[in-house]
Structures are given as structure tokens and as C-alpha cells.
Design a protein around this motif. Structure first.
Motif, PDB file in Angstrom:
ATOM      1  N   LEU A 226       0.829  -1.208   0.000  1.00 35.07           N
ATOM      2  CA  LEU A 226       0.000   0.000   0.000  1.00 35.07           C
ATOM      3  C   LEU A 226       0.863   1.257   0.000  1.00 35.07           C
ATOM      4  N   GLU A 227       1.898   1.274   0.826  1.00 33.84           N
ATOM      5  CA  GLU A 227       2.806   2.428   0.845  1.00 33.84           C
ATOM      6  C   GLU A 227       3.515   2.575  -0.483  1.00 33.84           C
ATOM      7  N   SER A 228       3.883   1.456  -1.094  1.00 33.55           N
ATOM      8  CA  SER A 228       4.545   1.521  -2.395  1.00 33.55           C
ATOM      9  C   SER A 228       3.605   2.095  -3.444  1.00 33.55           C
ATOM     10  N   GLY A 229       2.326   1.709  -3.378  1.00 30.72           N
ATOM     11  CA  GLY A 229       1.367   2.248  -4.326  1.00 30.72           C
ATOM     12  C   GLY A 229       1.163   3.744  -4.160  1.00 30.72           C
ATOM     13  N   GLY A 236       2.994   9.545  -1.455  1.00 28.41           N
ATOM     14  CA  GLY A 236       3.602   8.875  -0.312  1.00 28.41           C
ATOM     15  C   GLY A 236       4.793   9.658   0.209  1.00 28.41           C
ATOM     16  N   VAL A 237       5.930   8.994   0.283  1.00 29.66           N
ATOM     17  CA  VAL A 237       7.158   9.623   0.753  1.00 29.66           C
ATOM     18  C   VAL A 237       7.598  10.675  -0.260  1.00 29.66           C
ATOM     19  N   GLY A 245       8.582   2.306  -3.162  1.00 27.89           N
ATOM     20  CA  GLY A 245       7.566   2.721  -4.117  1.00 27.89           C
ATOM     21  C   GLY A 245       7.936   4.008  -4.827  1.00 27.89           C
ATOM     22  N   ASN A 246       8.607   4.906  -4.114  1.00 25.34           N
ATOM     23  CA  ASN A 246       9.058   6.151  -4.716  1.00 25.34           C
ATOM     24  C   ASN A 246      10.059   5.881  -5.838  1.00 25.34           C
ATOM     25  N   MET A 247      10.985   4.950  -5.609  1.00 26.43           N
ATOM     26  CA  MET A 247      11.963   4.600  -6.635  1.00 26.43           C
ATOM     27  C   MET A 247      11.290   3.952  -7.848  1.00 26.43           C
ATOM     28  N   VAL A 248      10.303   3.109  -7.597  1.00 27.02           N
ATOM     29  CA  VAL A 248       9.580   2.495  -8.711  1.00 27.02           C
ATOM     30  C   VAL A 248       8.847   3.559  -9.519  1.00 27.02           C
ATOM     31  N   GLY A 249       8.254   4.533  -8.815  1.00 23.11           N
ATOM     32  CA  GLY A 249       7.540   5.593  -9.510  1.00 23.11           C
ATOM     33  C   GLY A 249       8.440   6.421 -10.406  1.00 23.11           C
ATOM     34  N   TYR A 250       9.635   6.756  -9.923  1.00 18.86           N
ATOM     35  CA  TYR A 250      10.568   7.529 -10.744  1.00 18.86           C
ATOM     36  C   TYR A 250      11.160   6.686 -11.871  1.00 18.86           C
TER      37      TYR A 250
END
Length: 292
Positions: A226-229, A236-237, A245-250
């Protein structure tokens, strides 16, 4: 037939007439999962020591460097930041959020479950109605609305994640507390003049702790996802901090040109959640008396 059964040789090393016991050997898969989780905890605790670079250190001359070099084992991102270093600090942030939220959820749910079991009546109905409302509401949508309105910060994110899954603990604690009250030891403790808080937290809680621990191992990976999403969606962060999740988003913007930016944190998320689930299933099998 009885004579044949009586004359059957006993297992090597087993005492005559002894009932067969379950093997205490930990399966290989569970051992691997435990080693992975211990490694994640060690990395999170020693992130400042084991990270080769600072989390925000940039090297524009090495932008989008491929993995496999001595300087950058997992490559660099679009700003020349070391992916391995950011991954190490992301593990620390993601595990801190997951642990904090899991503890908050377990404490809140267990306390409400004990209140429902003790007072019954209207209090019990109110707790069960709140639990049904929580279970029926899409938590991700509610979290998105709260973070979009109040803004994202690490304490708020942990508190918000702490409201995820509390209804499971409430139902479990209520049911097991009611069952414990029907047993002799709870009635005897009450007759000795023990206060309700001592009865529930000093006597009933230790007897149901194994079930609650198993539930925590099941909720923990869900909170990580959930936090990763939320971090993937940008709520999120927030920078300069980073999470898995932040790294995946970028990294999704460079999936075709630099896939290692996203693959490293995504693989860590998958392996960590899988390891927690494997350990949780093992604990459930070992601690559940109905499966013995």
C-alpha cells in the motif's frame, strides 16, 4: 491385527509407546525467507554505514550508468545518483513505515476488540459497525483523499497506514477474549478482584498473542504494498526522502532505457513481501493448535 500392530518395530530413537511428533526442522524455504528478512533489517539499521554514497549525491557525468561497474554496482538514475545507495535508504524508510503502521494497527484493533468483549451491548455493536465500515471502504481511495487534502508527511503517512487492517485485529481479539471469559481461569481471576485491564492485558492477551502475531505477519506485506502504491502515485514519501515505491515511480519513465532503476526496488518489494508471507504461513502452521 492388534498383535501385528504391537509387534511393529518402533522408529529409531523413539521411546516405546511414544506418540509421533511433528518435525521441528525449519523448511528450507522458510529459512531462506528468514535470512532475507534479517538481511533487510540489518541493511535498514546500518544504512548510513553500508551505503556507498549519500542518498542525494549526484554525479551528472555518470547519468544512467549501467549496472556492473565498481563505482555503481546497480547503476545510476537520471540524475547520476547511485541506485544501490538509494535502494538501501529506501529499505529503511519503507520498513519503518510498515513496522510503525503494523504496530499502530495491532494496538488499535486489539484495544477496540477488548472493549467490545468487555462491555458488549451498544459498545460491541458500535465496534463491529466500524469494523464493517472499514472493511467495506476502499482504503487506497480514502488514503489518497486524506493525503491530497492534508499534504504528505512521514508521521501522517505512518498514522494513516496504521488505520489499515485494524478491523482484523478487533474481530480476532473480541472473539478470543469472549472465548477466554467463558473459561475457568478468567472467571477465577475476576473473582480474585483483578481489574479488567489486568485481566485482559496480563492474562488474556498472552494467551491470544500467537494468533495476533500471525495476523501481523499477514498485514505487514499488505502495508508495504500500500505504501509503495501511494509513493508510486506521488502521494507517499516525498523528496528528498525516498522509499521503494518512490523509486519504482521515478523509474517507470526510464523503463525502456534504464530498467535497472525500477527493477531493483520492485524486486526488493516482491522478495520482502513474499518472505513475510512465507514466515507468516509457517508461524500459523506452528502456532495454530487446530493444525497440530
Amino acid at each position: 491385527m492388534a498383535d501385528i500392530a504391537a509387534s511393529a518395530p518402533a522408529a529409531p530413537g523413539a521411546a516405546p509407546g511414544a506418540a509421533p511428533r511433528r518435525s521441528r526442522r525449519i523448511p528450507t524455504g522458510v529459512t531462506i525467507a528468514l535470512v532475507w528478512l534479517l538481511a533487510m533489517l540489518a541493511i535498514a539499521a546500518l544504512a548510513d554505514v553500508v551505503a556507498p554514497y549519500a542518498m542525494t549525491k549526484m554525479d551528472l557525468r555518470a547519468r544512467l550508468a549501467a549496472p556492473g561497474t565498481w563505482a555503481h554496482w546497480l547503476g545510476t538514475d537520471e540524475l547520476g545518483r547511485d541506485v544501490l545507495s538509494r535502494l538501501i535508504f529506501s529499505i529503511r524508510i519503507s520498513l519503518a513505515i510498515a513496522f510503525g503502521a503494523t504496530v499502530i494497527s495491532a494496538v488499535l484493533g486489539t484495544a477496540l476488540g477488548f472493549l467490545a468483549a468487555h462491555f458488549r451491548g451498544l459498545v460491541e455493536q458500535a465496534v463491529l459497525m466500524l469494523a464493517d465500515f472499514q472493511a467495506s471502504m476502499p482504503f487506497l481511495i480514502m488514503a489518497l483523499a486524506v493525503l491530497a487534502f492534508f499534504g504528505s508527511s512521514l508521521p501522517l503517512l505512518i498514522m494513516l497506514m496504521g488505520f489499515f487492517g485494524w478491523e482484523r485485529y478487533a474481530r480476532i481479539a473480541r472473539g478470543l477474549a469472549i472465548a477466554a471469559q467463558a473459561q475457568g481461569y478468567a472467571a477465577a481471576i475476576r473473582q480474585l478482584g483483578a481489574r479488567p485491564s489486568r485481566l485482559y492485558f496480563a492474562h488474556i492477551l498472552p494467551n491470544i498473542a500467537s494468533t495476533l502475531i500471525v495476523s501481523m505477519t499477514l498485514v505487514f506485506p499488505e502495508i508495504i504494498l500500500l505504501e509503495s502504491g501511494l509513493s508510486f502515485l506521488g502521494l507517499g514519501v516525498q523528496p528528498p526522502m525516498t522509499s521503494l515505491g518512490n523509486m519504482v515511480g521515478y523509474g517507470r519513465e526510464y523503463l525502456t532505457s534504464a530498467p535497472w532503476i525500477m527493477l531493483a526496488p520492485a524486486s526488493t518489494i516482491v522478495l520482502t513481501t513474499l518472505s513475510v508471507s512465507v514466515v507468516g504461513d509457517y508461524l500459523r502452521d506452528r502456532l495454530d493448535p487446530t493444525l497440530r
